[in-house]
Design a protein around this motif. Structure first.
Motif, PDB file in Angstrom:
ATOM      1  N   MET A 198       0.882  -1.169   0.000  1.00 31.62           N
ATOM      2  CA  MET A 198       0.000   0.000   0.000  1.00 31.62           C
ATOM      3  C   MET A 198       0.914   1.211   0.000  1.00 31.62           C
ATOM      4  SD  MET A 198      -2.850  -1.294   2.774  1.00 31.62           S
ATOM      5  CE  MET A 198      -3.933   0.091   2.566  1.00 31.62           C
ATOM      6  N   LEU A 199       1.004   1.888  -1.138  1.00 38.29           N
ATOM      7  CA  LEU A 199       1.938   2.997  -1.303  1.00 38.29           C
ATOM      8  C   LEU A 199       1.201   4.326  -1.170  1.00 38.29           C
ATOM      9  CD1 LEU A 199       4.772   4.035  -1.965  1.00 38.29           C
ATOM     10  CD2 LEU A 199       4.192   3.827  -4.395  1.00 38.29           C
ATOM     11  N   ASP A 200       1.618   5.106  -0.199  1.00 38.04           N
ATOM     12  CA  ASP A 200       0.995   6.398   0.079  1.00 38.04           C
ATOM     13  C   ASP A 200       1.771   7.485  -0.651  1.00 38.04           C
ATOM     14  OD1 ASP A 200      -0.311   8.566   1.100  1.00 38.04           O
ATOM     15  OD2 ASP A 200       0.024   8.076   3.204  1.00 38.04           O
ATOM     16  N   ILE A 201       1.239   7.957  -1.759  1.00 35.45           N
ATOM     17  CA  ILE A 201       1.872   9.060  -2.490  1.00 35.45           C
ATOM     18  C   ILE A 201       1.314  10.367  -1.940  1.00 35.45           C
ATOM     19  CG2 ILE A 201       2.182  10.157  -4.729  1.00 35.45           C
ATOM     20  CD1 ILE A 201       2.114   7.428  -6.024  1.00 35.45           C
ATOM     21  N   LYS A 202       2.184  11.133  -1.300  1.00 37.14           N
ATOM     22  CA  LYS A 202       1.734  12.336  -0.590  1.00 37.14           C
ATOM     23  C   LYS A 202       1.395  13.492  -1.540  1.00 37.14           C
ATOM     24  CE  LYS A 202       3.036  10.209   3.241  1.00 37.14           C
ATOM     25  NZ  LYS A 202       2.088   9.700   4.257  1.00 37.14           N
ATOM     26  N   HIS A 203       2.269  13.733  -2.513  1.00 39.85           N
ATOM     27  CA  HIS A 203       2.055  14.806  -3.486  1.00 39.85           C
ATOM     28  C   HIS A 203       2.849  14.462  -4.728  1.00 39.85           C
ATOM     29  CE1 HIS A 203       1.273  18.750  -5.142  1.00 39.85           C
ATOM     30  NE2 HIS A 203       0.705  19.165  -4.026  1.00 39.85           N
ATOM     31  N   ILE A 204       2.293  14.670  -5.899  1.00 35.34           N
ATOM     32  CA  ILE A 204       2.955  14.298  -7.149  1.00 35.34           C
ATOM     33  C   ILE A 204       3.987  15.342  -7.569  1.00 35.34           C
ATOM     34  CG2 ILE A 204       1.293  15.379  -8.690  1.00 35.34           C
ATOM     35  CD1 ILE A 204       3.019  11.922  -9.148  1.00 35.34           C
ATOM     36  N   ASN A 205       3.831  16.588  -7.143  1.00 33.95           N
ATOM     37  CA  ASN A 205       4.759  17.662  -7.496  1.00 33.95           C
ATOM     38  C   ASN A 205       5.918  17.693  -6.498  1.00 33.95           C
ATOM     39  OD1 ASN A 205       5.588  20.702  -6.924  1.00 33.95           O
ATOM     40  ND2 ASN A 205       4.993  20.565  -9.079  1.00 33.95           N
ATOM     41  N   GLU A 206       7.154  17.680  -7.000  1.00 31.02           N
ATOM     42  CA  GLU A 206       8.299  17.561  -6.087  1.00 31.02           C
ATOM     43  C   GLU A 206       8.420  18.731  -5.122  1.00 31.02           C
ATOM     44  OE1 GLU A 206      13.094  16.640  -6.002  1.00 31.02           O
ATOM     45  OE2 GLU A 206      12.172  17.312  -7.877  1.00 31.02           O
ATOM     46  N   ALA A 207       8.308  19.942  -5.626  1.00 29.89           N
ATOM     47  CA  ALA A 207       8.439  21.113  -4.757  1.00 29.89           C
ATOM     48  C   ALA A 207       7.353  21.130  -3.686  1.00 29.89           C
ATOM     49  CB  ALA A 207       8.381  22.394  -5.590  1.00 29.89           C
ATOM     50  N   GLN A 208       6.117  20.811  -4.088  1.00 28.70           N
ATOM     51  CA  GLN A 208       5.012  20.776  -3.129  1.00 28.70           C
ATOM     52  C   GLN A 208       5.178  19.618  -2.155  1.00 28.70           C
ATOM     53  OE1 GLN A 208       2.612  23.097  -2.762  1.00 28.70           O
ATOM     54  NE2 GLN A 208       3.729  24.245  -4.318  1.00 28.70           N
ATOM     55  N   HIS A 209       5.770  18.518  -2.630  1.00 27.15           N
ATOM     56  CA  HIS A 209       6.021  17.371  -1.756  1.00 27.15           C
ATOM     57  C   HIS A 209       7.009  17.758  -0.652  1.00 27.15           C
ATOM     58  CE1 HIS A 209       7.349  13.358  -0.436  1.00 27.15           C
ATOM     59  NE2 HIS A 209       6.227  12.905  -0.962  1.00 27.15           N
ATOM     60  N   LYS A 210       8.032  18.516  -1.021  1.00 28.81           N
ATOM     61  CA  LYS A 210       9.001  18.973  -0.023  1.00 28.81           C
ATOM     62  C   LYS A 210       8.339  19.864   1.013  1.00 28.81           C
ATOM     63  CE  LYS A 210      13.242  18.769  -2.800  1.00 28.81           C
ATOM     64  NZ  LYS A 210      14.321  19.565  -3.455  1.00 28.81           N
ATOM     65  N   SER A 211       7.451  20.751   0.556  1.00 26.97           N
ATOM     66  CA  SER A 211       6.752  21.646   1.480  1.00 26.97           C
ATOM     67  C   SER A 211       5.844  20.864   2.419  1.00 26.97           C
ATOM     68  CB  SER A 211       5.915  22.667   0.700  1.00 26.97           C
ATOM     69  OG  SER A 211       6.730  23.501  -0.087  1.00 26.97           O
ATOM     70  N   LEU A 212       5.245  19.801   1.887  1.00 26.64           N
ATOM     71  CA  LEU A 212       4.289  19.008   2.661  1.00 26.64           C
ATOM     72  C   LEU A 212       4.959  18.054   3.642  1.00 26.64           C
ATOM     73  CD1 LEU A 212       1.377  18.023   3.186  1.00 26.64           C
ATOM     74  CD2 LEU A 212       1.634  16.503   1.209  1.00 26.64           C
ATOM     75  N   THR A 213       6.099  17.466   3.231  1.00 30.01           N
ATOM     76  CA  THR A 213       6.699  16.390   4.023  1.00 30.01           C
ATOM     77  C   THR A 213       8.121  16.647   4.499  1.00 30.01           C
ATOM     78  OG1 THR A 213       7.733  15.200   2.173  1.00 30.01           O
ATOM     79  CG2 THR A 213       5.395  14.787   2.569  1.00 30.01           C
ATOM     80  N   GLY A 214       8.780  17.631   3.876  1.00 36.91           N
ATOM     81  CA  GLY A 214      10.177  17.876   4.203  1.00 36.91           C
ATOM     82  C   GLY A 214      11.149  17.093   3.339  1.00 36.91           C
ATOM     83  N   HIS A 215      10.619  16.310   2.385  1.00 38.84           N
ATOM     84  CA  HIS A 215      11.467  15.464   1.544  1.00 38.84           C
ATOM     85  C   HIS A 215      11.020  15.511   0.088  1.00 38.84           C
ATOM     86  CE1 HIS A 215      13.582  13.424   4.868  1.00 38.84           C
ATOM     87  NE2 HIS A 215      12.437  13.522   5.506  1.00 38.84           N
ATOM     88  N   SER A 216      11.961  15.211  -0.809  1.00 41.08           N
ATOM     89  CA  SER A 216      11.654  15.086  -2.227  1.00 41.08           C
ATOM     90  C   SER A 216      10.837  13.820  -2.469  1.00 41.08           C
ATOM     91  CB  SER A 216      12.960  15.009  -3.029  1.00 41.08           C
ATOM     92  OG  SER A 216      12.723  14.590  -4.360  1.00 41.08           O
ATOM     93  N   ASN A 217      10.082  13.807  -3.560  1.00 40.20           N
ATOM     94  CA  ASN A 217       9.323  12.605  -3.912  1.00 40.20           C
ATOM     95  C   ASN A 217       9.986  11.812  -5.040  1.00 40.20           C
ATOM     96  OD1 ASN A 217       8.862  14.078  -6.214  1.00 40.20           O
ATOM     97  ND2 ASN A 217       6.624  14.026  -6.102  1.00 40.20           N
ATOM     98  N   THR A 218      11.176  12.229  -5.463  1.00 42.04           N
ATOM     99  CA  THR A 218      11.839  11.588  -6.596  1.00 42.04           C
ATOM    100  C   THR A 218      12.038  10.093  -6.367  1.00 42.04           C
ATOM    101  OG1 THR A 218      13.005  13.634  -7.138  1.00 42.04           O
ATOM    102  CG2 THR A 218      13.880  11.597  -8.083  1.00 42.04           C
ATOM    103  N   GLY A 219      12.587   9.739  -5.215  1.00 43.38           N
ATOM    104  CA  GLY A 219      12.811   8.331  -4.896  1.00 43.38           C
ATOM    105  C   GLY A 219      11.521   7.561  -4.676  1.00 43.38           C
ATOM    106  N   ILE A 220      10.506   8.243  -4.174  1.00 41.64           N
ATOM    107  CA  ILE A 220       9.218   7.599  -3.931  1.00 41.64           C
ATOM    108  C   ILE A 220       8.578   7.173  -5.241  1.00 41.64           C
ATOM    109  CG2 ILE A 220       6.862   8.010  -3.086  1.00 41.64           C
ATOM    110  CD1 ILE A 220       8.171   9.882  -0.960  1.00 41.64           C
ATOM    111  N   LEU A 221       8.619   8.071  -6.225  1.00 44.91           N
ATOM    112  CA  LEU A 221       8.072   7.734  -7.544  1.00 44.91           C
ATOM    113  C   LEU A 221       8.920   6.649  -8.213  1.00 44.91           C
ATOM    114  CD1 LEU A 221       7.024  11.252  -8.892  1.00 44.91           C
ATOM    115  CD2 LEU A 221       5.729   9.639  -7.477  1.00 44.91           C
TER     116      LEU A 221
END
Length: 242
Positions: free
Chosen positions: A127-150
């Motif tokens: 079960m993969l929880d994708i927080k935000h698809i946009n990298e910059a917004q993902h950083k603002s939301l979680t403190g981390h990039s989403n590059t590795g998550i994707l």
């Protein structure tokens, strides 16, 4: 020994069927809407062995006939060695295994390939929880990039691992047509997505922040209505099918 926050013996929203849910302690993410801030500290929780957990699972085996065991958190992959041991024992006992993860450890390059492969061998569903698809917004939301998550999502697709995608929709953050459309377009490129769960934002976790003396960053954000959640899901699915 694993650092465990808590156990839930009758989970019904953590994978197929009735689940025995293991909440792992520790998480590198700091999602603004996190409803389990008490799981952040990896040094918290209770030390348990995998055998202890499986023993508790076995006591009510009949409950989990159509379900199984789910590892959540926190972030279970932060304790990957213990997670591998736990799921290996569960599989030996004939239980379905489900990993509820943000995929952040893949993105932080802290998961050796051999260990990841061993984990996937004993994991039936992710079960993969994708927080935000946009990298910059993902950083603002979680403190981390989403590059590795994707990249983790693509890895799961490459090994044909069944995946359920979870996406929390938050007014002013992810309740946005462009974001939802972009997410749907990304999911369209994957061939292993068995289910999409759109989760409406709620503020029920605020009481935990109060008890921990932590400021709740989204205290002025309204909760998402069921109608808005349905609309958000429709936008994602439309993009997946376009």
């Amino acid at each position: 020994m694993g650092k465990i926050h808590s156990l839930e013996t009758f989970g019904t929203v953590d994978g197929p069927g009735v689940r025995f849910v293991v909440f792992f302690q520790g998480c590198p993410m700091r999602c603004l809407y996190c409803h389990n801030p008490d799981t952040w500290d990896v040094n918290g929780g209770e030390e348990m062995t995998a055998e202890e957990i499986i023993d508790r699972l076995e006591r009510n085996r009949s409950f989990y006939r159509t379900g199984g065991i789910t590892a959540t958190g926190g972030e279970p992959m932060l304790q990957i060695d213990f997670l591998i041991e736990l799921f290996s024992l569960a599989k030996q006992s004939g239980f379905h295994t489900c990993l509820d993860t943000s995929g952040i450890m893949f993105g932080m390059d802290r998961t050796p390939t051999d260990k990841l492969e061993r984990l996937m061998e004993v994991t039936d569903l992710v079960m993969l929880d994708i927080k935000h698809i946009n990298e910059a917004q993902h950083k603002s939301l979680t403190g981390h990039s989403n590059t590795g998550i994707l990249a983790f999502a693509r890895y799961l697709d490459s090994i044909h691992k069944p995946v359920w995608i979870r996406h929390v929709v938050v007014p002013g953050i992810t309740y946005d047509k462009d974001e939802l459309t972009e997410l749907g377009a990304f999911l369209k490129t994957l061939h292993n997505v068995e289910k999409l769960e759109v989760l409406p934002y709620h503020s029920m976790g605020k009481v935990k922040y109060d008890s921990l003396g932590i400021d709740y960053p989204l205290k002025d954000t309204p909760q998402l209505t069921k109608e808005q959640a349905k609309e958000a899901e429709s936008i994602i699915r439309a993009a997946m099918q376009s």
